[in-house]
Design an enzyme around this catalytic site. Structure first.
Site, PDB file in Angstrom:
ATOM      1  N   GLY A 102       1.003  -1.236   0.015  1.00  0.00           N
ATOM      2  CA  GLY A 102       0.127  -0.312   0.109  1.00  0.00           C
ATOM      3  C   GLY A 102       0.597   1.265   0.191  1.00  0.00           C
ATOM      4  O   GLY A 102       0.478   2.392  -0.312  1.00  0.00           O
ATOM      5  N   GLU A 105       1.596   1.791  -3.453  1.00  0.00           N
ATOM      6  CA  GLU A 105       0.353   2.364  -3.834  1.00  0.00           C
ATOM      7  C   GLU A 105      -0.109   3.809  -3.575  1.00  0.00           C
ATOM      8  O   GLU A 105      -0.361   4.887  -4.653  1.00  0.00           O
ATOM      9  CB  GLU A 105      -1.284   1.151  -3.646  1.00  0.00           C
ATOM     10  CG  GLU A 105      -0.627   0.060  -4.260  1.00  0.00           C
ATOM     11  CD  GLU A 105      -2.060  -1.287  -3.642  1.00  0.00           C
ATOM     12  OE1 GLU A 105      -2.719  -1.199  -4.172  1.00  0.00           O
ATOM     13  OE2 GLU A 105      -2.060  -0.980  -2.664  1.00  0.00           O
ATOM     14  N   GLU A 125       1.753  -8.368  -1.851  1.00  0.00           N
ATOM     15  CA  GLU A 125       0.551  -8.651  -1.415  1.00  0.00           C
ATOM     16  C   GLU A 125       0.798 -10.093  -1.915  1.00  0.00           C
ATOM     17  O   GLU A 125      -0.003 -10.894  -0.755  1.00  0.00           O
ATOM     18  CB  GLU A 125       0.037  -7.834  -1.590  1.00  0.00           C
ATOM     19  CG  GLU A 125      -0.504  -6.841  -1.471  1.00  0.00           C
ATOM     20  CD  GLU A 125       0.438  -5.672  -2.306  1.00  0.00           C
ATOM     21  OE1 GLU A 125      -0.012  -4.422  -1.747  1.00  0.00           O
ATOM     22  OE2 GLU A 125       0.633  -6.181  -2.728  1.00  0.00           O
TER      23      GLU A 125
END
Length: 694
Positions: A102, A105, A125
């Site tokens: 994340g 991201e 992930e």
């Protein structure tokens, strides 16, 4: 606050500061959005730099929040990323340290990115049975291309930022301070009125996309095994060329949530958390002083001693290696060298590194060089009389404060400690064979083991790249105590009517790397035979032989003798079902009045795995293990339990503890059943209260 806000010149700098790795939990997400809104409203700020610490931009989602209400608490990560993309002032991400999951991201949502060359970039992930769920599968292909993005996402591999220089991922890669570089870059964007770039607006250009994706489907499908996530990652990345980004982002999020609910992802997330929890030991304050380990002594240059030695050499720690005879010492040194030379042939080491590691060994036939070692690990014959001789000698020779460790698999550490005048310095360090390969280390805490001895051993385990689990003192500790019940369950299935190949086949289909009878042949059946004889002698009772003992009486010790439960051809390890074994089993059943019956594969799995679970519950209740996840780590890393099932205790939770209890009661009610089939009190209590181990 989990973030800081300051204005440098005409640039607002928002710094994520949520130790240890800026996990994007609800608190940090909330603070970050508030800081962004503040910067957008700040008339003194014409641009925005978003950064973390030198250690981490962000390590990604806070895994502690997975499956909780906080994970869905607004602002969710996709909302935060959209806010960055839609910001009316230029947003530059300044990246150093870890930028993963994340965190990456989030950075992909900025208009520009400046990275330190050694920043660690990844979307890992898939290693938790998931896929990037906040746009990673859509924005990364737009930044670095379809093939490179797919390789990163499907493998979860970490890449240094320098390797991605020249792609749309980074506008600048620097050897210096990325924050200073990002502020300068932001000022230039404002001065030159450069457009606000959004990765979502780029197109993925790859004329060979379909051919590559088809090739990748075949490759990924073959390597994914029982895990659904790798192929799902591939299909999401494929959407970057076939769907509008908003539709692709919606599908990505739905697929992410679907994977979150799979047992495979639950298992991998459980293991991830378990590895971190294992180092937390009650009564040991964090940051307490440790004993310095500069030199290690190892007693025994055989298979175990040699493997143990290599762990320390690999970490650059000198080893004094003791044997009783020159021939044995030379043989041990030769095997260590051969192992390193084989690694060199595979390109894992240079010839220079081989010599450097070998030069760290001081071979000896005498205890005198142990006078200045900081830790000794003995790997001698598994007999208490031999251990006594060794530890009495170590007590005489070793300096005050040296840690004295036994690699025993079964024997009582407290009794071993009693042979010294320094029981506080004694503990068990149970390595698993081959010790230079297996990741598990059982750290056995004696009744008098000093806290700093335990803490030092746990820190050392990390340095030599082991997964360490603390165990209390009992026969066999965690792993071998449980494997005894597992083996007894497998033996009971043979008595009842199964054959070794059926039992092994059912458990290997369940996901175990090797069934109990193949494992017994590999380890040597004579080891268990000797243990059973020892226990009978200690209890003062006559040993009642089992089928395995009959095999040993016939000289069938396993692979090393060419026959055990199976037959083995010269220089091969393939197990061949053997009529001689079947005949011995038939004779055993007849001698004990057993009429064989049909045994289903389902019964094989239930009896063997639930035997592990039941003994694990007793181990927990007795405080031998601190937590159920520690037991799972032992079985995953020491006994080949399938990772996608998360260990025996998590598997029991997945099946449902009431169902485990019902099965155990059924086994216990069978005529002549062993009393150990009775459900453990802790297991009964948890099942009745609707609770789980994890």
């Amino acid at each position: 606050m989990s973030s800081h806000y300051e204005v440098r010149g005409r640039t607002a700098v928002i710094t994520l500061d949520y130790p240890p790795i800026n996990g994007l939990g609800a608190t940090l997400r909330t603070d970050l959005l508030a800081a962004l809104d503040r910067a957008l409203a700040d008339n003194d700020a014409q641009s925005i730099v978003l950064t973390g610490t030198a250690r981490a931009f962000s390590g990604g989602a806070d895994v502690k929040e997975f499956g909780t209400a906080k994970a869905a608490q607004e602002p969710r990560l996709p909302v935060l990323i959209a806010a960055l993309e839609d910001a009316t002032k230029p947003v530059v991400a300044a990246i150093a340290g870890v930028c993963m999951g994340g965190g990456l991201e989030l950075a992909l949502g900025a208009h520009y990115r400046v990275a330190k060359a050694d920043a660690q970039i990844a979307l890992p992930e898939v290693k938790l049975g998931l896929l990037p769920g906040a746009g990673g599968t859509q924005r990364l292909p737009r930044a670095i291309g379809l093939e490179a993005a797919l390789n990163m996402i499907v493998s979860g591999a970490t890449v240094p930022a320098a390797k991605l220089k020249g792609t749309a991922l980074f506008d600048e890669v620097t050897e210096g301070d990325p924050v200073a570089a990002a502020v300068a870059f932001a000022e230039r964007v404002v001065a030159e009125k450069l457009p606000l770039k959004r990765l979502r607006d780029l197109k993925v250009k790859d004329p060979q996309a379909e051919a590559f994706l088809q090739f990748a489907r075949n490759t990924v499908g073959a390597m994914a095994g029982p895990y659904p996530a790798p192929l799902k990652c591939l299909e999401m990345v494929a959407l970057s060329i076939s769907k509008p980004i908003d539709e692709a982002l919606r599908i990505e999020r739905e697929t992410f949530m679907g994977l979150m609910n799979t047992p495979e992802s639950r298992a991998l997330r459980h293991v991830f958390a378990a590895e971190r929890a294992a180092g937390k030991i009650a009564g040991l304050p964090e940051g307490a002083p440790l004993r310095e380990i500069r030199k290690v002594g190892v007693i025994g240059a055989g298979t175990m001693g040699g493997g143990i030695t290599m762990n320390f050499l690999n970490a650059g720690i000198p080893v004094v290696l003791l044997e009783t005879k020159q021939e044995a010492l030379d043989k041990g040194l030769g095997i260590i060298r051969k192992n390193y030379e084989n690694s060199a042939k595979k390109g894992k080491l240079t010839a220079e590194q081989v010599e450097q590691r070998m030069a760290l060994i001081t071979p000896t036939l005498d205890y005198a060089p142990f006078a200045d070692v900081d830790l000794v690990v003995e790997a001698v014959f598994e007999h208490m009389d031999v251990k006594e001789q060794v530890f009495r000698k170590l007590d005489e020779v070793c300096k005050p404060g040296a840690i004295l460790a036994s690699n025993t698999s079964y024997l009582n550490i407290d009794k071993i400690a009693s042979f010294t005048k320094r029981p506080a310095d004694v503990l068990g360090l149970h390595f698993f064979s081959p010790a230079n390969v297996m990741r598990l280390l059982e750290v056995v805490r004696g009744a008098k083991t000093a806290p700093d001895v335990l803490a030092t051993s746990m820190a050392l385990a990390k340095k030599i790249k082991k997964i360490a689990v603390v165990s209390g003192v009992c026969d066999g500790f965690i792993g071998n105590r449980m494997i005894a019940r597992y083996g007894a369950a497998a033996q009971g299935l043979i008595n009842a009517g199964a054959l070794p190949q059926q039992v092994d086949g059912a458990l290997q289909k369940f996901g175990l790397a090797m069934g109990p009878f193949r494992m017994g042949d590999l380890a040597g059946l004579d080891i268990g035979w000797a243990t059973r004889k020892r226990k009978a002698a200690e209890a003062g009772v006559e040993m009642k032989p089992i089928v395995a003992d009959k095999l040993c009486e016939a000289g069938r010790f396993g692979q090393k003798t060419g026959a055990g439960w199976y037959r083995y051809e010269a220089a091969k390890r393939d197990p061949i079902p053997d009529p001689v074994t079947e005949q011995l089993i038939t004779e055993y059943r007849a001698a004990n009045g057993i009429t064989p019956r049909a045994v289903s594969d389902e019964e094989v799995v239930q009896r063997c795995i639930f035997a592990l679970v039941n003994e694990g519950a007793r181990i927990l209740e007795e405080g031998i293990a601190a937590r159920a996840s520690d037991i799972d780590l032992v079985y995953l890393n020491g006994y080949g339990f399938p990772a996608h099932r998360g260990g025996p205790m998590l598997y029991a939770d997945t099946v449902g503890l009431p169902n485990v209890v019902r099965a155990l009661k059924r086994f216990a009610a069978a005529p002549g059943a062993d009393p150990s089939w009775q459900p453990a009190p802790l297991l009964l209590k948890l099942a009745e209260e609707g609770k789980t181990f994890s």
